[in-house]
Scaffold this motif. Structure first.
Motif, PDB file in Angstrom:
ATOM      1  N   ALA A 360      37.147  24.141  39.473  1.00  0.00           N
ATOM      2  CA  ALA A 360      38.079  23.723  40.523  1.00  0.00           C
ATOM      3  C   ALA A 360      38.966  22.611  39.971  1.00  0.00           C
ATOM      4  N   PHE A 380      39.300  27.803  41.858  1.00  0.00           N
ATOM      5  CA  PHE A 380      39.971  28.987  41.333  1.00  0.00           C
ATOM      6  C   PHE A 380      38.904  30.046  41.029  1.00  0.00           C
ATOM      7  N   LEU A 381      39.206  31.312  41.351  1.00  0.00           N
ATOM      8  CA  LEU A 381      38.225  32.387  41.211  1.00  0.00           C
ATOM      9  C   LEU A 381      38.319  33.031  39.835  1.00  0.00           C
ATOM     10  N   SER A 389      40.813  32.057  35.510  1.00  0.00           N
ATOM     11  CA  SER A 389      40.730  32.013  36.966  1.00  0.00           C
ATOM     12  C   SER A 389      42.116  31.969  37.592  1.00  0.00           C
ATOM     13  N   SER A 390      42.187  32.494  38.789  1.00  0.00           N
ATOM     14  CA  SER A 390      43.420  32.449  39.571  1.00  0.00           C
ATOM     15  C   SER A 390      43.142  31.725  40.876  1.00  0.00           C
ATOM     16  N   GLY A 391      44.181  31.055  41.390  1.00  0.00           N
ATOM     17  CA  GLY A 391      43.985  30.315  42.624  1.00  0.00           C
ATOM     18  C   GLY A 391      45.291  29.885  43.249  1.00  0.00           C
ATOM     19  N   GLN A 411      50.753  28.691  43.139  1.00  0.00           N
ATOM     20  CA  GLN A 411      49.818  29.704  42.669  1.00  0.00           C
ATOM     21  C   GLN A 411      49.922  29.833  41.159  1.00  0.00           C
ATOM     22  N   TYR A 458      42.549  32.077  48.689  1.00  0.00           N
ATOM     23  CA  TYR A 458      42.718  32.261  47.255  1.00  0.00           C
ATOM     24  C   TYR A 458      43.933  33.134  46.924  1.00  0.00           C
ATOM     25  N   GLN A 459      44.729  33.494  47.949  1.00  0.00           N
ATOM     26  CA  GLN A 459      45.935  34.280  47.742  1.00  0.00           C
ATOM     27  C   GLN A 459      47.081  33.642  48.517  1.00  0.00           C
TER      28      GLN A 459
END
Length: 625
Positions: A360, A380-381, A389-391, A411, A458-459
């Motif tokens: 994170a 972030f996943l 990771s994306s977040g 993002q 998360y989107q």
């Protein structure tokens, strides 16, 4: 002597006067097709006509056996109910239902289920707009709670229960009954032996009773024989197996009806309390009550992860450990413990599992007026094994340089180990935190969080937002390291990358019936083993005085299923019996070797071969036929 002269006996065929019963002299009754005798009165012709009319009416009625309708009584509602119950409780129907249950579970394993992963279900509906309505009507997205799966489940339960009850009473009756008495011809049994002894018949039978009881046979005496039986645990194992299946079905049903399961992502330094509002996602059975949640909470104090740093298994996880401090109850004292993979924390009836981890980035967003609009870690996943990771960073309380309210959205991607500018990619090179880099793009506008529609944190929904542009008109995007900032154009503020914190994903599970399910599974295996490997068998011993004054001893065995161990067991019993009834034989003849009976031959009543006993001698341990 009876005469045969028809002319002298009334009512016999032949010539002469008309008899009194109205028959013609030739024996033909009046009114028959042969016609009316010549000279008969007119009344006779009328009678003939009426007789012919009656015969024609009778001939119109069909009396053929093939066309005759059978008067079969109806079985009625009670009869049909009994027939249905007999079919339902039969072994064939139980096996069919068990097979159908296994087939019905296949769609639940292949098709995504709503109660397991609702996101995958929605993705499936978007990709398959034709199949999705069909699956919805067939309840294939909720297989285990569907009507047809529940019907098979309940019918199987009723079938097993209806099969067990009568068999239990039958088994109890068998336990209370006496072993069947000895047959008249023991030499017809599959396993048989005989010999002669000097011991008295009563002493032989007393020794047989003691021997068989010592071998755990149920023994009963009648006349000159002793009957025994063993192997009742075979049927007991069969009943235990069926009862264990019912226990398993009940345990699984209870687990589905009263279970609860929820997930929570916790960043290092943050905590969790076991209430519905604290969960990120939560699902439960239809009979679950939120008041049944165990009262506890915990704080993630530290998270430790190690990975393979070199070799062909580089990046492979070696250890995950979450150090927590937890408490139970409103006034519970705080305790420390650690949660590892497959080593959950048990609190009350709940288990806390560790099933995920990530990073994170800690960011601080300053608005156009210089005020802090957002500060803290943003999880972030992970997208791959190296924790690329994306977040999204959502900022709802924001004002631009002119004091106007607005919303910001960032993002992008986070990589714990950046490969460098020469790598040409933003994918992480290792899951370890060695060279963290944050790559972000910025938007402003309406985040769409106030319309009542469910949104993933998360989107980022950019349908109502505009992307910030650089002075040259290109989209604003930047790669930043810890301590660096992303400045927004026109003095609208900035985002600073403060650092990184680890996070851990926990699964809190509350299930009932697990102990019963485990006990039922163990009992089912034990019962099945008993029903397969235990043989039910009977052994009879008969002792009678022979013509030469010696006692003839006969032993025979019979099993409900053919087994090679039965002759061997009978041989052991016969050998043990010889201590009470030692065999004798004529002088000068060697004692024959004992062999158990397998084949039938021409034997006499006591199982000896058809030959002169005085010349052949007596077999002390029996002979093979």
């Amino acid at each position: 002597m009876r005469t045969t002269d028809t002319g002298t006996e009334t009512g016999k065929t032949g010539g002469g006067a008309r008899p009194a019963d109205g028959t013609a002299p030739d024996g033909t009754p009046d009114g028959t097709p042969e016609g009316t005798p010549e000279g008969a009165p007119e009344g006779t012709a009328e009678e003939t006509r009426l007789a012919r009319e009656a015969e024609s009416q009778l001939s119109s009625l069909s009396t053929a056996p093939g066309e005759e309708r059978l008067n079969v009584p109806s079985i009625g509602v009670v009869g049909w109910a009994r027939w249905f119950w007999r079919q339902l409780t039969s072994m064939r129907v139980a096996l069919i239902l068990l097979f159908l249950l296994s087939l019905a579970a296949i769609p639940g394993s292949v098709i995504p289920q709503s109660n397991v992963d609702s996101i995958r279900v929605e993705e499936f509906r978007k990709k398959h707009d034709v199949l999705s309505p069909v699956y919805d009507k067939l309840q294939l997205f909720d297989v285990y709670t569907s009507v047809w799966f529940s019907a098979i489940y309940i019918l199987l339960f009723v079938s097993l229960a209806g099969c067990i009850v009568p068999r239990t009473w039958q088994f109890v009756g068998q336990l209370r009954s006496r072993p069947p008495r000895a047959p008249r011809r023991l030499d017809r049994m599959p396993a048989y032996t005989t010999w002669r002894t000097e011991a008295a018949p009563g002493d032989v039978l007393d020794g047989a009773r003691g021997l068989l009881r010592g071998r755990r046979f149920r023994v009963d005496s009648e006349g000159d024989s002793v009957a025994s039986e063993k192997g009742y645990l075979r049927e007991a194992g069969n009943l235990v197996f069926h009862i264990a299946l019912i226990v398993l079905l009940l345990a699984f049903a209870a687990g589905q009806l009263w279970k609860s399961e929820g997930g929570k992502l916790v960043v290092k330094g943050h905590g969790f309390s076991n209430t519905l509002t604290q969960y990120d996602d939560f699902k439960s059975g239809s009979l679950f009550d939120p008041d049944e949640l165990d009262a506890f909470g915990f704080t993630l104090e530290d998270f430790h992860a190690t990975y393979e740093e070199s070799g062909p298994e580089k990046g492979t996880a070696r250890e995950f450990r979450a150090g927590i401090s937890y408490w139970q109850g409103a006034d519970g004292t705080e305790k420390r413990d650690s949660i590892r993979v497959n080593h959950p924390l048990e609190i009350g009836d709940s288990k806390v599992f560790l099933n995920g981890n990530g990073y994170a980035p800690v960011v601080t967003v300053t608005d156009g007026e210089g005020n802090t609009a957002h500060r803290g870690p943003v999880p972030f996943l992970p997208q791959d094994g190296n924790l690329t990771s994306s977040g999204v960073v959502n900022v709802t309380d924001y004002r631009d340089a002119k004091g106007r309210k607005d919303q910001l959205g960032f993002q992008g991607f986070f990589v714990p180990t950046f490969g460098g500018s020469g790598a040409g990619t933003m994918f992480s090179q290792s899951p370890s935190l060695k060279y963290p880099v944050l790559f972000l793009t910025a938007y402003h506008g309406d985040l769409g969080l106030e319309y009542g529609e469910p949104k993933s944190v998360y989107q980022l929904d950019t349908s109502r937002m505009k992307q910030f542009k650089k002075p040259d008109g290109s989209p604003l995007a930047k790669k930043i390291l810890p301590g660096e900032t992303l400045k927004l154009p026109d003095g609208r503020g900035e985002l600073k990358f403060e650092g990184v914190r680890p996070w851990a994903q926990f699964q809190v599970v509350h299930e009932v019936g697990n102990g019963w399910a485990l006990g039922g599974a163990i009992a089912a295996i034990g019962g099945l083993a008993g029903s397969l490997f235990i043989q039910r068998r009977r052994v009879w011993v008969r002792a009678v005085a022979g013509a030469d004054g010696r006692t003839v001893v006969e032993m025979a065995g019979l099993g409900r299923s053919e087994s090679a161990r039965l002759p061997e067991e009978l041989g052991d019993l016969a050998y043990a019996m010889q201590s009470e009834a030692p065999p004798v034989h004529d002088e000068g003849e060697d004692e024959p070797e004992y062999r158990s009976e397998h084949e039938h031959g021409n034997d006499d009543e006591h199982g000896n071969d058809d030959k002169d006993e005085d010349s052949a001698g007596t077999s002390p341990r029996g002979e093979r036929k």
